[in-house]
Design a protein around this motif. Structure first.
Motif, PDB file in Angstrom:
ATOM      1  N   ALA A 216      -1.877   9.177  -0.965  1.00  0.00           N
ATOM      2  CA  ALA A 216      -1.054   8.274  -1.772  1.00  0.00           C
ATOM      3  C   ALA A 216      -1.141   6.871  -1.183  1.00  0.00           C
ATOM      4  CB  ALA A 216       0.395   8.754  -1.757  1.00  0.00           C
ATOM      5  N   VAL A 217      -0.835   5.877  -1.996  1.00  0.00           N
ATOM      6  CA  VAL A 217      -0.845   4.501  -1.486  1.00  0.00           C
ATOM      7  C   VAL A 217       0.412   3.756  -1.927  1.00  0.00           C
ATOM      8  CG1 VAL A 217      -3.366   4.300  -1.445  1.00  0.00           C
ATOM      9  CG2 VAL A 217      -2.127   3.626  -3.482  1.00  0.00           C
ATOM     10  N   VAL A 218       0.799   2.819  -1.084  1.00  0.00           N
ATOM     11  CA  VAL A 218       1.908   1.922  -1.407  1.00  0.00           C
ATOM     12  C   VAL A 218       1.412   0.506  -1.137  1.00  0.00           C
ATOM     13  CG1 VAL A 218       4.270   1.250  -0.857  1.00  0.00           C
ATOM     14  CG2 VAL A 218       3.568   3.621  -0.557  1.00  0.00           C
ATOM     15  N   LEU A 219       1.658  -0.389  -2.071  1.00  0.00           N
ATOM     16  CA  LEU A 219       1.256  -1.781  -1.872  1.00  0.00           C
ATOM     17  C   LEU A 219       2.510  -2.629  -1.678  1.00  0.00           C
ATOM     18  CD1 LEU A 219      -1.451  -3.497  -2.028  1.00  0.00           C
ATOM     19  CD2 LEU A 219      -0.611  -4.222  -4.260  1.00  0.00           C
ATOM     20  N   ARG A 220       2.493  -3.410  -0.596  1.00  0.00           N
ATOM     21  CA  ARG A 220       3.648  -4.277  -0.322  1.00  0.00           C
ATOM     22  C   ARG A 220       3.174  -5.725  -0.234  1.00  0.00           C
ATOM     23  NH1 ARG A 220       4.220  -0.044   3.250  1.00  0.00           N
ATOM     24  NH2 ARG A 220       5.892   1.396   2.729  1.00  0.00           N
ATOM     25  N   ASN A 221       4.100  -6.625  -0.541  1.00  0.00           N
ATOM     26  CA  ASN A 221       3.744  -8.036  -0.392  1.00  0.00           C
ATOM     27  C   ASN A 221       4.002  -8.479   1.039  1.00  0.00           C
ATOM     28  OD1 ASN A 221       6.470  -8.493  -0.173  1.00  0.00           O
ATOM     29  ND2 ASN A 221       6.676  -9.454  -2.199  1.00  0.00           N
ATOM     30  N   ARG A 222       3.784  -9.748   1.297  1.00  0.00           N
ATOM     31  CA  ARG A 222       3.880 -10.265   2.670  1.00  0.00           C
ATOM     32  C   ARG A 222       5.293 -10.103   3.235  1.00  0.00           C
ATOM     33  NH1 ARG A 222       1.470 -16.225   3.436  1.00  0.00           N
ATOM     34  NH2 ARG A 222      -0.597 -15.349   3.608  1.00  0.00           N
ATOM     35  N   GLU A 226       7.969  -3.529  -1.764  1.00  0.00           N
ATOM     36  CA  GLU A 226       7.024  -2.657  -2.449  1.00  0.00           C
ATOM     37  C   GLU A 226       6.695  -3.218  -3.831  1.00  0.00           C
ATOM     38  OE1 GLU A 226       7.808   1.564  -2.058  1.00  0.00           O
ATOM     39  OE2 GLU A 226       7.121   1.839  -4.130  1.00  0.00           O
ATOM     40  N   ILE A 227       5.405  -3.290  -4.132  1.00  0.00           N
ATOM     41  CA  ILE A 227       4.959  -3.830  -5.416  1.00  0.00           C
ATOM     42  C   ILE A 227       4.513  -2.705  -6.336  1.00  0.00           C
ATOM     43  CG2 ILE A 227       3.244  -5.361  -6.518  1.00  0.00           C
ATOM     44  CD1 ILE A 227       5.135  -6.851  -4.657  1.00  0.00           C
ATOM     45  N   ALA A 228       3.848  -1.731  -5.787  1.00  0.00           N
ATOM     46  CA  ALA A 228       3.344  -0.619  -6.594  1.00  0.00           C
ATOM     47  C   ALA A 228       3.064   0.556  -5.675  1.00  0.00           C
ATOM     48  CB  ALA A 228       2.056  -1.040  -7.306  1.00  0.00           C
ATOM     49  N   ALA A 229       3.127   1.751  -6.233  1.00  0.00           N
ATOM     50  CA  ALA A 229       2.832   2.969  -5.468  1.00  0.00           C
ATOM     51  C   ALA A 229       2.176   3.966  -6.401  1.00  0.00           C
ATOM     52  CB  ALA A 229       4.111   3.550  -4.883  1.00  0.00           C
ATOM     53  N   VAL A 230       1.144   4.627  -5.916  1.00  0.00           N
ATOM     54  CA  VAL A 230       0.416   5.591  -6.743  1.00  0.00           C
ATOM     55  C   VAL A 230       0.030   6.785  -5.865  1.00  0.00           C
ATOM     56  CG1 VAL A 230      -1.596   5.972  -8.228  1.00  0.00           C
ATOM     57  CG2 VAL A 230      -0.586   3.706  -8.127  1.00  0.00           C
ATOM     58  N   ASP A 231       0.041   7.976  -6.433  1.00  0.00           N
ATOM     59  CA  ASP A 231      -0.447   9.166  -5.739  1.00  0.00           C
ATOM     60  C   ASP A 231      -1.869   9.456  -6.180  1.00  0.00           C
ATOM     61  OD1 ASP A 231       1.931   9.431  -4.534  1.00  0.00           O
ATOM     62  OD2 ASP A 231       2.539  11.286  -5.549  1.00  0.00           O
ATOM     63  N   GLY A 232      -2.634  10.034  -5.278  1.00  0.00           N
ATOM     64  CA  GLY A 232      -3.978  10.453  -5.656  1.00  0.00           C
ATOM     65  C   GLY A 232      -5.040   9.758  -4.838  1.00  0.00           C
ATOM     66  N   ALA A 233      -6.221  10.372  -4.808  1.00  0.00           N
ATOM     67  CA  ALA A 233      -7.304   9.863  -3.978  1.00  0.00           C
ATOM     68  C   ALA A 233      -7.962   8.632  -4.578  1.00  0.00           C
ATOM     69  CB  ALA A 233      -8.340  10.952  -3.762  1.00  0.00           C
ATOM     70  N   THR A 238      -1.259  -2.166 -10.129  1.00  0.00           N
ATOM     71  CA  THR A 238      -1.120  -3.451 -10.832  1.00  0.00           C
ATOM     72  C   THR A 238      -0.120  -4.318 -10.083  1.00  0.00           C
ATOM     73  OG1 THR A 238      -1.617  -2.365 -12.896  1.00  0.00           O
ATOM     74  CG2 THR A 238      -0.575  -4.523 -13.061  1.00  0.00           C
ATOM     75  N   VAL A 239      -0.473  -5.568  -9.929  1.00  0.00           N
ATOM     76  CA  VAL A 239       0.388  -6.502  -9.211  1.00  0.00           C
ATOM     77  C   VAL A 239       0.814  -7.607 -10.181  1.00  0.00           C
ATOM     78  CG1 VAL A 239       0.598  -7.925  -7.142  1.00  0.00           C
ATOM     79  CG2 VAL A 239      -1.131  -6.111  -7.226  1.00  0.00           C
ATOM     80  N   PRO A 240       2.029  -7.501 -10.746  1.00  0.00           N
ATOM     81  CA  PRO A 240       2.447  -8.554 -11.680  1.00  0.00           C
ATOM     82  C   PRO A 240       2.553  -9.887 -10.930  1.00  0.00           C
ATOM     83  CG  PRO A 240       4.021  -6.708 -11.613  1.00  0.00           C
ATOM     84  CD  PRO A 240       3.080  -6.512 -10.484  1.00  0.00           C
ATOM     85  N   ASP A 241       2.300 -10.974 -11.598  1.00  0.00           N
ATOM     86  CA  ASP A 241       2.376 -12.312 -10.975  1.00  0.00           C
ATOM     87  C   ASP A 241       1.729 -12.346  -9.600  1.00  0.00           C
ATOM     88  OD1 ASP A 241       3.592 -13.797 -12.934  1.00  0.00           O
ATOM     89  OD2 ASP A 241       5.566 -12.942 -12.429  1.00  0.00           O
ATOM     90  N   VAL A 242       0.504 -11.925  -9.575  1.00  0.00           N
ATOM     91  CA  VAL A 242      -0.166 -11.769  -8.275  1.00  0.00           C
ATOM     92  C   VAL A 242      -0.308 -13.102  -7.539  1.00  0.00           C
ATOM     93  CG1 VAL A 242      -2.504 -12.048  -9.219  1.00  0.00           C
ATOM     94  CG2 VAL A 242      -2.153 -10.662  -7.175  1.00  0.00           C
TER      95      VAL A 242
END
Ligand code: GCB
Length: 594
Positions: A216-222, A226-233, A238-242
């Motif tokens: 699984a992955v979790v994406l965080r900003n600086r 937490e911005i997004a999290a997804v399970d799976g290989a 998606t990062v809104p207002d990246v």
């Protein structure tokens, strides 16, 4: 292979420091098993560093052959039950490594990492001996190539690239842990969709239960949100207002990759992710859809005393000097640099052209240019199919190591190979395919030399971007800048007609710091300034030119020769990074800051 890191589930121990070191003058070490006992008659040596300049001893500086490194390390007692890995960030050019008496790995190629699982060979809490025999010989089947020649006074190593053949353990050596089932690899590809960013990821698990691993992955900003999290290989975040990674603004998200065991995180690995796109469109080089102009240098990993040894203080200072002069980019001429350099460039928003160690595949050149003859570049006895296979592998290995760095926007698969012959075309065609298959997301090119001018080069047809090294006013039209300008404009107009972006990856003039002329002559600071001004006039008149990287950032060590005064003196800065007059000119042109 993921770089050793301390994470919530991993620990590492750096093995840097003073190791035992011995030259294998008689070539007996391998046959008599030097790995099985403390090195006899050894001296102490610093790791990381090139061994060449550490002693005031010509025998060491110019040594060609096997050298032995040895150290003893206590494995942390808390590491019981973990997978334990021994990792060398590089060994130049070839190494075999033993843990205790057991051979654990052999690696060829001086600038990329290699590692071995040594779990079964070490005991947490106890000491273990680590021995590496490092060899600095080059052959026609190594990248870069070279050849051992018999001379009346003994064997010497001849090579066709213009930097000193520094060797040894240039980067850190690590012992580190992972869980028994672990995150083995991560690939991210980023995109933009209006104001949003996308992060496509693919994960690989390794070890005992890799098949059943849940990832699984979790994406965080600086700020750690937490911005997004997804399970799976694999999947897409998606990062809104990246916040885009842009040159000068190295904004990085943190992608935490997790390997799950039920509800618990069995392994955790963080990856810095810069969201940006790279594209070649017509004669533009686009980063995030915006035309980018490369300002900077071809560089070298080269410093007094440590040679090519990585050192964080030198890295921080070199990048501060780049900022001072207003550079926004550099090329890792002529080999992959330490990954510390790329990570730092990611954070600094510096743009990198990442080059393989394929330099000197051109027997029409030597010690600079138009030099040593006597060999055919491509032939069954010289650069041949086997060399091509090694070259292909080093391209793949470079992509594996550097694919996730946002700073890397372009692969350079070779510097100044012979490229005007049918043999060159045959040699390079498949290598471009290898690079594109390894990384379909970045443009690929190679660096063209003057011996294959426009109309004669048979390899540029495969490049997305034309990278040209030109020395009008130095190696040709020496001292005649008017003639140089005319000839340069004419050649560049030819390249511009190809409809591809052009980066001038080298232009430069040797300059002895402190040498001044009222009427500028080659080697003086005034001539270097006028030489650069002439080049800049030429670049500014050609729309397809999307970058200028002067040769070189700083003076550097080379083999001795009639055109090399204490090394190559084409630096805008001296070897200790003091500005020549040219550096002030560049700073004005490039808008450098403090
Ligand atoms: C080149 C090479 C570079 C040399 C430079 C020079 O074309 O790419 O490695 O150092 O010329 O100064 O001769």
């Amino acid at each position: 292979m993921l770089r050793p890191r301390d994470t919530a589930t991993r620990e590492r121990k750096r093995l840097d420091g003073l190791w035992s070191f011995a030259l294998d003058l008689q070539g007996l070490g391998r046959s008599t098993g030097w790995q099985s006992r403390p090195l006899q008659g050894a001296r102490e040596i610093a790791v990381p560093a090139s061994f060449n300049d550490l002693f005031a001893d010509p025998e060491v500086r110019d040594y060609v052959g096997d050298v032995w490194y040895q150290t003893t390390v206590r494995v942390p007692r808390g590491w019981t039950g973990q997978r334990i890995v021994l990792n060398f960030e590089s060994a130049t050019h070839k190494a075999t490594v033993w843990v205790g008496d057991t051979e654990v790995m052999t690696h060829e190629g001086g600038y990329l990492p290699f590692e071995a699982d040594v779990t079964d060979l070490v005991t947490p809490g106890e000491e273990v001996r680590v021995t590496a025999v490092v060899n600095n010989e080059l052959t026609f089947q190594t990248i870069p190539p070279g050849v051992m020649e018999d001379t009346p006074t003994g064997k010497t190593l001849r090579y066709w690239h213009d930097f000193f053949n520094y060797a040894g353990l240039h980067r850190s050596v690590w012992l580190y842990t992972t869980p028994r089932t672990y995150v083995a690899d991560i690939t991210v590809v980023t995109g933009l969709d209006g104001a949003a960013g996308t992060v496509d990821y693919t994960l690989e698990a390794g070890g005992d239960a890799a098949d059943q691993a849940r990832l699984a992955v979790v994406l965080r900003n600086r700020e750690g949100h937490e911005i997004a999290a997804v399970d799976g290989a694999s999947g897409t975040l998606t990062v809104p207002d990246v916040h885009r990674w842009t040159p000068g603004d190295g904004y990085l998200y943190d992608l935490e990759v997790r390997l799950l065991d039920g509800e618990t995180t069995a392994d955790s690995y963080p990856l810095a992710v810069g969201v940006r796109t790279v594209e070649v469109r017509g004669t533009d080089f686009l980063i995030n859809g915006q035309p980018f102009y490369f300002r900077g240098f071809g560089m070298h990993e080269d410093h007094a005393t440590v040679g090519k040894g990585h050192n964080d203080a030198h890295l921080v200072h070199d990048v501060a000097v780049l900022e001072w002069v207003g550079a926004n980019s550099f090329r890792t001429s002529h080999y992959p640099y330490s990954e510390d350099v790329l990570e730092y460039a990611d954070r600094q928003g510096l743009v990198v052209i990442d080059e393989t160690p394929a330099v000197g595949l051109n027997m029409g050149l030597g010690g600079g240019i138009f030099g040593a003859q006597g060999y055919t570049t491509y032939s069954p006895e010289t650069i041949n199919d086997q060399t091509q296979a090694v070259h292909a592998q080093v391209i793949r290995d470079l992509v594996v190591r550097d694919k996730n760095h946002p700073c890397v926007v372009l692969w350079s698969i070779a510097n100044e190979p012979e490229s005007h012959t049918a043999a060159a075309e045959e040699y390079f065609r498949p290598l471009f395919d290898v690079a594109r298959e390894a990384d379909p997301t970045r443009p690929v090119g190679f660096v063209n030399v003057m011996l294959a001018p426009h109309g004669q080069c048979r390899v540029s047809q495969f490049s997305d971007v034309l990278m040209l090294n030109r020395y009008y006013g130095w190696y040709v039209y020496s001292g005649d800048l008017a003639g140089a300008e005319r000839a340069w404009r004419e050649e560049l107009a030819g390249w511009a007609s190809d409809g591809k972006p052009i980066i001038i990856t080298e232009y430069g003039a040797d300059t002895f710091p402190g040498l001044h002329n009222l009427v500028p002559q080659p080697w003086s600071e005034e001539y270097q300034v006028e030489y650069l001004e002439m080049n800049h006039r030429v670049f500014d008149s050609v729309g397809a030119v999307v970058g200028e990287q002067m040769w070189n950032f700083a003076d550097f060590a080379t083999v001795a020769g009639p055109t090399r005064v204490g090394g190559n003196k084409k630096g805008a800065f001296t070897r200790d990074r003091e500005p020549k007059a040219a550096a002030h000119l560049l700073r004005r042109r490039w808008g450098g800051g403090v």
